[in-house]
Design a protein around this motif. Structure first.
Motif, PDB file in Angstrom:
ATOM      1  N   MET A  24      -9.585  -3.416  -4.662  1.00  7.23           N
ATOM      2  CA  MET A  24     -10.512  -2.293  -4.756  1.00  7.23           C
ATOM      3  C   MET A  24     -11.921  -2.767  -5.096  1.00  7.23           C
ATOM      4  O   MET A  24     -12.905  -2.258  -4.537  1.00  7.23           O
TER       5      MET A  24
ATOM      6  N   TYR B  49      -2.578   6.534  -9.613  1.00 10.58           N
ATOM      7  CA  TYR B  49      -1.579   5.515  -9.938  1.00 10.58           C
ATOM      8  C   TYR B  49      -0.417   6.121 -10.719  1.00 10.58           C
ATOM      9  O   TYR B  49      -0.605   6.964 -11.590  1.00 10.58           O
TER      10      TYR B  49
ATOM     11  N   PHE C 166      -7.704   5.402  -3.132  1.00  6.69           N
ATOM     12  CA  PHE C 166      -6.614   4.426  -3.180  1.00  6.69           C
ATOM     13  C   PHE C 166      -5.438   5.074  -3.913  1.00  6.69           C
ATOM     14  O   PHE C 166      -5.631   5.836  -4.863  1.00  6.69           O
TER      15      PHE C 166
ATOM     16  N   LYS D 106       1.973  -4.917  -0.407  1.00  2.79           N
ATOM     17  CA  LYS D 106       2.012  -6.085  -1.277  1.00  2.79           C
ATOM     18  C   LYS D 106       3.395  -6.732  -1.182  1.00  2.79           C
ATOM     19  O   LYS D 106       4.404  -6.046  -1.322  1.00  2.79           O
TER      20      LYS D 106
ATOM     21  N   MET E 190      -0.935   2.015  -0.957  1.00  2.00           N
ATOM     22  CA  MET E 190      -0.739   0.631  -1.408  1.00  2.00           C
ATOM     23  C   MET E 190       0.630   0.389  -2.049  1.00  2.00           C
ATOM     24  O   MET E 190       0.731   0.065  -3.227  1.00  2.00           O
TER      25      MET E 190
ATOM     26  N   ASN F 291      -4.302  -4.828  -6.951  1.00  4.20           N
ATOM     27  CA  ASN F 291      -5.016  -3.570  -6.699  1.00  4.20           C
ATOM     28  C   ASN F 291      -6.449  -3.643  -7.208  1.00  4.20           C
ATOM     29  O   ASN F 291      -7.392  -3.215  -6.526  1.00  4.20           O
TER      30      ASN F 291
ATOM     31  N   ASP G 137      -1.343   4.274  -5.382  1.00  2.00           N
ATOM     32  CA  ASP G 137      -0.157   3.453  -5.631  1.00  2.00           C
ATOM     33  C   ASP G 137       0.815   4.297  -6.442  1.00  2.00           C
ATOM     34  O   ASP G 137       0.614   4.534  -7.631  1.00  2.00           O
TER      35      ASP G 137
ATOM     36  N   ASP H 297      -0.701  -4.588  -9.931  1.00  2.00           N
ATOM     37  CA  ASP H 297      -1.865  -3.912 -10.493  1.00  2.00           C
ATOM     38  C   ASP H 297      -3.095  -4.815 -10.424  1.00  2.00           C
ATOM     39  O   ASP H 297      -4.205  -4.350 -10.138  1.00  2.00           O
TER      40      ASP H 297
ATOM     41  N   VAL I  86      -5.033  -2.586 -14.644  1.00  2.00           N
ATOM     42  CA  VAL I  86      -6.140  -2.517 -13.687  1.00  2.00           C
ATOM     43  C   VAL I  86      -7.475  -2.631 -14.419  1.00  2.00           C
ATOM     44  O   VAL I  86      -8.413  -3.283 -13.939  1.00  2.00           O
TER      45      VAL I  86
ATOM     46  N   PHE J 249      -8.730   6.050  -7.724  1.00  2.00           N
ATOM     47  CA  PHE J 249      -7.439   5.365  -7.637  1.00  2.00           C
ATOM     48  C   PHE J 249      -6.422   6.181  -8.409  1.00  2.00           C
ATOM     49  O   PHE J 249      -6.528   6.349  -9.620  1.00  2.00           O
TER      50      PHE J 249
END
Length: 306
Positions: free
Chosen positions: A261, A132, A160, A222, A189, A257, A162, A254, A42, A130
């Motif tokens: 974002m 993750y 966000f 996704k 996500m 993402n 994931d 990723d 990311v 985010f």
């Protein structure tokens, strides 16, 4: 500014593998790549877009940790904490069609704790958060995650999330933990397979309905080369993606993402954010070297009708 919270590790990638070996078999490949992975996937695309995120994570205390610091340091606001254990390493085996599987050595992942997030004094100085790799942080569980998300919400950050795949095969415990987090998340996500495993649904639409009933706010699914779909309470927005020949699909989600974002945090609408994330990811998966595009390269792809 985006706070990135989660796992960062080393990826060892075996690409263009013709077929998957069985136990007691050995195959030789001609392509191998070693690079930072996890949230690094990311950071890299955000850096090419002139965004400097804050990376809140643990890293190992060895030569791989040194590699992460060397490569990530110039690209981030540093909230990395060295743990006195070897680094986590994820081995990714990618076939010629882009399908892959992972085997991961846990290493420093156990060192990612609530204390690392709490000691970040500039956490509030961000527009978004985010989170993750939930399932790769065994000591940063549901209570710690809730506290982190609440802290972000109190500071009016876009949130966000994931989780990636559950390493226990999506047990009832793992599913219930994710369900309990949904009300705190603005944009959940998952990819399509994760969504179906999480909900036990037979279709994406059924799975989305289950998540809304569990308290989800907005869901972005996704779907690989089929693009991505945003499910809102009163709308569904789909973008079909861009055709590309995949070389290495590690980090595809990723990269999406990062692009998604980047656009939302900078004020774009949902349709534009989906298109941008898909365009960025389509470039990344097609390249062996210099994977991450600048804004001009992404705009060239955006001009292609899909």
């Amino acid at each position: 500014m985006i706070n990135l919270i989660g796992n960062i590790n080393i990826d060892l990638i075996m690409a263009q593998v013709s077929h998957r070996p069985d136990f007691n078999e050995e195959h030789m490949v001609d392509e191998m790549i070693i690079r930072p992975g996890g949230l690094a996937n990311v950071v890299y695309p955000l850096a090419k877009l002139n965004e400097r995120p804050r990376l809140i994570s643990a890293i190992g205390n060895d030569q791989f940790g040194d590699m992460i610091v060397k490569e990530m340091g110039p690209l981030i606001e540093d909230s990395l904490v060295r743990i006195n254990t070897p680094s986590a390493v994820s081995v990714s085996v990618v076939d010629q069609l882009g399908s892959r599987y992972f085997v991961t050595y846990s290493g420093h992942f156990y060192g990612m704790t609530d204390d690392i997030v709490k000691r970040c004094i500039d956490f509030e100085k961000a527009d978004a958060c985010f989170l993750y790799g939930y399932f790769l942080m065994p000591n940063f569980g549901v209570e710690e995650t809730q506290g982190c998300l609440m802290r972000a919400k109190e500071n009016r950050q876009l949130i966000f999330f994931d989780a990636n795949s559950a390493i226990d095969g999506w047990s009832e415990k793992s599913c219930n933990e994710i369900f309990s987090l949904l009300p705190y998340i603005d944009y959940f996500m998952p990819n399509d397979e994760e969504l179906l495993h999480l909900t036990g649904a037979s279709s994406i639409e059924e799975g989305v309905e289950i998540l809304f009933n569990k308290g989800a706010n907005q869901i972005v699914v996704k779907c690989g080369d089929k693009g991505a779909t945003a499910y809102l309470k009163n709308d569904v927005i789909h973008h079909s993606g861009y055709p590309t020949k995949a070389y290495d699909t590690t980090g595809a989600g990723d990269s999406f993402n990062a692009g998604f974002m980047y656009k939302l945090v900078n004020g774009s609408d949902m349709k534009t954010a989906l298109a941008f994330g898909n365009a960025l990811a389509s470039i990344v998966v097609s390249r062996k070297d210099n994977r991450y595009p600048d804004i001009t390269e992404i705009e060239e792809v955006l001009n292609i009708k899909c």
